[in-house]
Design a protein around this motif. Structure first.
Motif, PDB file in Angstrom:
ATOM      1  N   THR A 168       2.764  -4.740  -0.410  1.00 21.23           N
ATOM      2  CA  THR A 168       1.797  -3.774  -0.937  1.00 21.23           C
ATOM      3  C   THR A 168       1.138  -4.311  -2.203  1.00 21.23           C
ATOM      4  O   THR A 168      -0.079  -4.182  -2.395  1.00 21.23           O
ATOM      5  CB  THR A 168       2.495  -2.434  -1.254  1.00 21.23           C
ATOM      6  OG1 THR A 168       3.081  -1.907  -0.061  1.00 21.23           O
ATOM      7  CG2 THR A 168       1.518  -1.419  -1.824  1.00 21.23           C
ATOM      8  N   ILE A 169       1.939  -4.930  -3.063  1.00 15.37           N
ATOM      9  CA  ILE A 169       1.417  -5.458  -4.322  1.00 15.37           C
ATOM     10  C   ILE A 169       0.532  -6.677  -4.087  1.00 15.37           C
ATOM     11  O   ILE A 169      -0.566  -6.783  -4.647  1.00 15.37           O
ATOM     12  CB  ILE A 169       2.582  -5.807  -5.276  1.00 15.37           C
ATOM     13  CG1 ILE A 169       3.275  -4.522  -5.741  1.00 15.37           C
ATOM     14  CG2 ILE A 169       2.088  -6.616  -6.486  1.00 15.37           C
ATOM     15  CD1 ILE A 169       4.596  -4.750  -6.442  1.00 15.37           C
ATOM     16  N   SER A 170       0.983  -7.602  -3.248  1.00 21.03           N
ATOM     17  CA  SER A 170       0.222  -8.845  -3.034  1.00 21.03           C
ATOM     18  C   SER A 170      -1.072  -8.584  -2.275  1.00 21.03           C
ATOM     19  O   SER A 170      -2.109  -9.189  -2.576  1.00 21.03           O
ATOM     20  CB  SER A 170       1.076  -9.871  -2.288  1.00 21.03           C
ATOM     21  OG  SER A 170       1.448  -9.382  -1.014  1.00 21.03           O
ATOM     22  N   ALA A 171      -1.030  -7.672  -1.285  1.00 23.94           N
ATOM     23  CA  ALA A 171      -2.239  -7.380  -0.516  1.00 23.94           C
ATOM     24  C   ALA A 171      -3.137  -6.379  -1.235  1.00 23.94           C
ATOM     25  O   ALA A 171      -4.337  -6.302  -0.954  1.00 23.94           O
ATOM     26  CB  ALA A 171      -1.863  -6.842   0.864  1.00 23.94           C
ATOM     27  N   GLY A 172      -2.547  -5.593  -2.155  1.00 24.53           N
ATOM     28  CA  GLY A 172      -3.329  -4.588  -2.861  1.00 24.53           C
ATOM     29  C   GLY A 172      -3.817  -3.476  -1.959  1.00 24.53           C
ATOM     30  O   GLY A 172      -4.870  -2.885  -2.196  1.00 24.53           O
ATOM     31  N   GLN A 173      -3.041  -3.191  -0.894  1.00 23.56           N
ATOM     32  CA  GLN A 173      -3.455  -2.180   0.073  1.00 23.56           C
ATOM     33  C   GLN A 173      -2.491  -1.000   0.070  1.00 23.56           C
ATOM     34  O   GLN A 173      -1.277  -1.175  -0.024  1.00 23.56           O
ATOM     35  CB  GLN A 173      -3.532  -2.780   1.477  1.00 23.56           C
ATOM     36  CG  GLN A 173      -4.610  -3.838   1.636  1.00 23.56           C
ATOM     37  CD  GLN A 173      -4.703  -4.376   3.041  1.00 23.56           C
ATOM     38  OE1 GLN A 173      -3.816  -4.169   3.862  1.00 23.56           O
ATOM     39  NE2 GLN A 173      -5.779  -5.075   3.331  1.00 23.56           N
ATOM     40  N   GLN A 174      -3.042   0.187   0.216  1.00 21.81           N
ATOM     41  CA  GLN A 174      -2.256   1.412   0.231  1.00 21.81           C
ATOM     42  C   GLN A 174      -1.410   1.502   1.497  1.00 21.81           C
ATOM     43  O   GLN A 174      -1.852   1.136   2.586  1.00 21.81           O
ATOM     44  CB  GLN A 174      -3.198   2.613   0.155  1.00 21.81           C
ATOM     45  CG  GLN A 174      -2.528   3.970   0.118  1.00 21.81           C
ATOM     46  CD  GLN A 174      -3.540   5.096   0.194  1.00 21.81           C
ATOM     47  OE1 GLN A 174      -4.319   5.174   1.147  1.00 21.81           O
ATOM     48  NE2 GLN A 174      -3.544   5.958  -0.810  1.00 21.81           N
ATOM     49  N   LEU A 175      -0.181   1.987   1.341  1.00 21.89           N
ATOM     50  CA  LEU A 175       0.682   2.308   2.474  1.00 21.89           C
ATOM     51  C   LEU A 175       0.706   3.818   2.592  1.00 21.89           C
ATOM     52  O   LEU A 175       1.081   4.516   1.642  1.00 21.89           O
ATOM     53  CB  LEU A 175       2.096   1.771   2.247  1.00 21.89           C
ATOM     54  CG  LEU A 175       3.120   2.057   3.345  1.00 21.89           C
ATOM     55  CD1 LEU A 175       2.842   1.168   4.561  1.00 21.89           C
ATOM     56  CD2 LEU A 175       4.535   1.816   2.833  1.00 21.89           C
ATOM     57  N   THR A 176       0.315   4.356   3.745  1.00 19.27           N
ATOM     58  CA  THR A 176       0.157   5.799   3.891  1.00 19.27           C
ATOM     59  C   THR A 176       1.017   6.345   5.018  1.00 19.27           C
ATOM     60  O   THR A 176       0.967   5.844   6.149  1.00 19.27           O
ATOM     61  CB  THR A 176      -1.318   6.162   4.177  1.00 19.27           C
ATOM     62  OG1 THR A 176      -2.138   5.635   3.133  1.00 19.27           O
ATOM     63  CG2 THR A 176      -1.496   7.669   4.255  1.00 19.27           C
ATOM     64  N   ASP A 177       1.813   7.374   4.712  1.00 12.65           N
ATOM     65  CA  ASP A 177       2.605   8.110   5.703  1.00 12.65           C
ATOM     66  C   ASP A 177       3.376   7.184   6.640  1.00 12.65           C
ATOM     67  O   ASP A 177       3.309   7.304   7.862  1.00 12.65           O
ATOM     68  CB  ASP A 177       1.706   9.054   6.521  1.00 12.65           C
ATOM     69  CG  ASP A 177       1.273  10.265   5.710  1.00 12.65           C
ATOM     70  OD1 ASP A 177       1.876  10.517   4.645  1.00 12.65           O
ATOM     71  OD2 ASP A 177       0.338  10.962   6.132  1.00 12.65           O
ATOM     72  N   GLN A 178       4.110   6.255   6.035  1.00 15.68           N
ATOM     73  CA  GLN A 178       4.984   5.383   6.804  1.00 15.68           C
ATOM     74  C   GLN A 178       6.257   6.159   7.154  1.00 15.68           C
ATOM     75  O   GLN A 178       7.016   6.568   6.281  1.00 15.68           O
ATOM     76  CB  GLN A 178       5.345   4.139   5.989  1.00 15.68           C
ATOM     77  CG  GLN A 178       6.366   3.223   6.641  1.00 15.68           C
ATOM     78  CD  GLN A 178       5.797   2.494   7.830  1.00 15.68           C
ATOM     79  OE1 GLN A 178       4.625   2.123   7.833  1.00 15.68           O
ATOM     80  NE2 GLN A 178       6.615   2.273   8.846  1.00 15.68           N
ATOM     81  N   LEU A 179       6.475   6.397   8.441  1.00 18.02           N
ATOM     82  CA  LEU A 179       7.673   7.114   8.883  1.00 18.02           C
ATOM     83  C   LEU A 179       8.873   6.189   8.753  1.00 18.02           C
ATOM     84  O   LEU A 179       8.893   5.097   9.318  1.00 18.02           O
ATOM     85  CB  LEU A 179       7.510   7.569  10.332  1.00 18.02           C
ATOM     86  CG  LEU A 179       8.669   8.358  10.950  1.00 18.02           C
ATOM     87  CD1 LEU A 179       8.867   9.687  10.228  1.00 18.02           C
ATOM     88  CD2 LEU A 179       8.431   8.584  12.434  1.00 18.02           C
TER      89      LEU A 179
END
Length: 256
Positions: free
Chosen positions: A90-101
């Motif tokens: 998440t930090i390296s890609a700079g992309q949000q993680l949303t509603d990960q089950l």
């Protein structure tokens, strides 16, 4: 040296330290959420701020005892490494993680499902200096929602027929809705899509079958997977470990 001192001593983390001051203003609110684990981590995946719920579930009496540690150091080792890898991605890609089950195991707790969201923390010039996130428990409080009665039969059907592929059109007809309405109401009531409900149901069954069945291939078939490798990939992506590793973890905990 405290984590705050460490952050202040490193110029590249000064921006995160400033962000933490704002998060701390809401600390009493985060601490009052018994079904939500809240956390802020630095660019190395170390806890910089946590709420009381997360500390308790990780077996710590004080929140400060988590600070400076990574998920690898506070969760069961097979789960912790997966959570840490997720943090760093998440930090390296700079992309949000949303509603990960996800299925979480906490010391002294039965396995429980949650939805995890992680948001990269950026400076004004776009640099990612950490992340903030929540893991929200899935609870059976849905029945009070006015749309629940329309969905109850659909959910029961999924739970009774989870071995079968998901047929959204059939489920929508059962509820007297369009496919778009069905998906919208599922998200409002359960905070899950129909596919996530099916996945949760299948993996709930799998975690139970892994206690009593020797062969992972048998468990995969019992849970509706014709492809053993696909079952293993999906189990690991959601639970954080392979089915075999999960079984070993249960055995280790039973023997401790």
């Amino acid at each position: 040296m405290t984590l705050s001192d460490m952050l202040s001593a490193q110029p590249e983390n000064a921006d995160l330290d400033a962000m933490l001051a704002h998060f701390r203003l809401l600390e009493p609110v985060f601490d009052a959420l018994p079904d939500v684990a809240f956390f802020v981590k630095d660019a190395n995946g170390r806890y910089a701020l946590v709420n009381r719920t997360l500390a308790m579930r990780c077996g710590y009496k004080e929140k400060r005892d988590l600070l400076g540690k990574t998920a690898e150091e506070v969760f069961p080792r097979r789960f912790g490494s997966s959570y840490f890898e997720q943090d760093m991605a998440t930090i390296s890609a700079g992309q949000q993680l949303t509603d990960q089950l996800e299925l979480h195991l906490y010391p002294g707790r039965q396995p429980g499902w949650c939805l995890t969201c992680k948001e990269p923390l950026r400076t004004a010039d776009g640099r990612v200096v950490g992340l903030a996130g929540v893991s929200r428990d899935l609870k059976a409080q849905e029945a009070s929602h006015p749309a629940y009665s329309k969905l109850a039969d659909v959910v029961q059907y999924i739970q009774d027929h989870y071995v079968q592929p998901l047929n959204l059109r059939q489920l929508a007809q059962m509820a007297g809705m369009s496919v778009a309405q069905l998906e919208r109401y599922f998200h409002k009531v359960f905070h899950l899509t129909p596919r996530q409900v099916l996945l949760k149901t299948r993996l709930d069954a799998a975690t139970a079958f892994l206690v009593t069945h020797d062969k992972v291939t048998d468990v995969a078939a019992l849970c509706g997977y014709t492809d053993h490798s696909a079952f293993t990939r999906q189990f690991k992506a959601t639970v954080g470990v392979t089915p075999t590793e999960y079984r070993l973890m249960l055995q280790e905990r039973a023997g401790s």
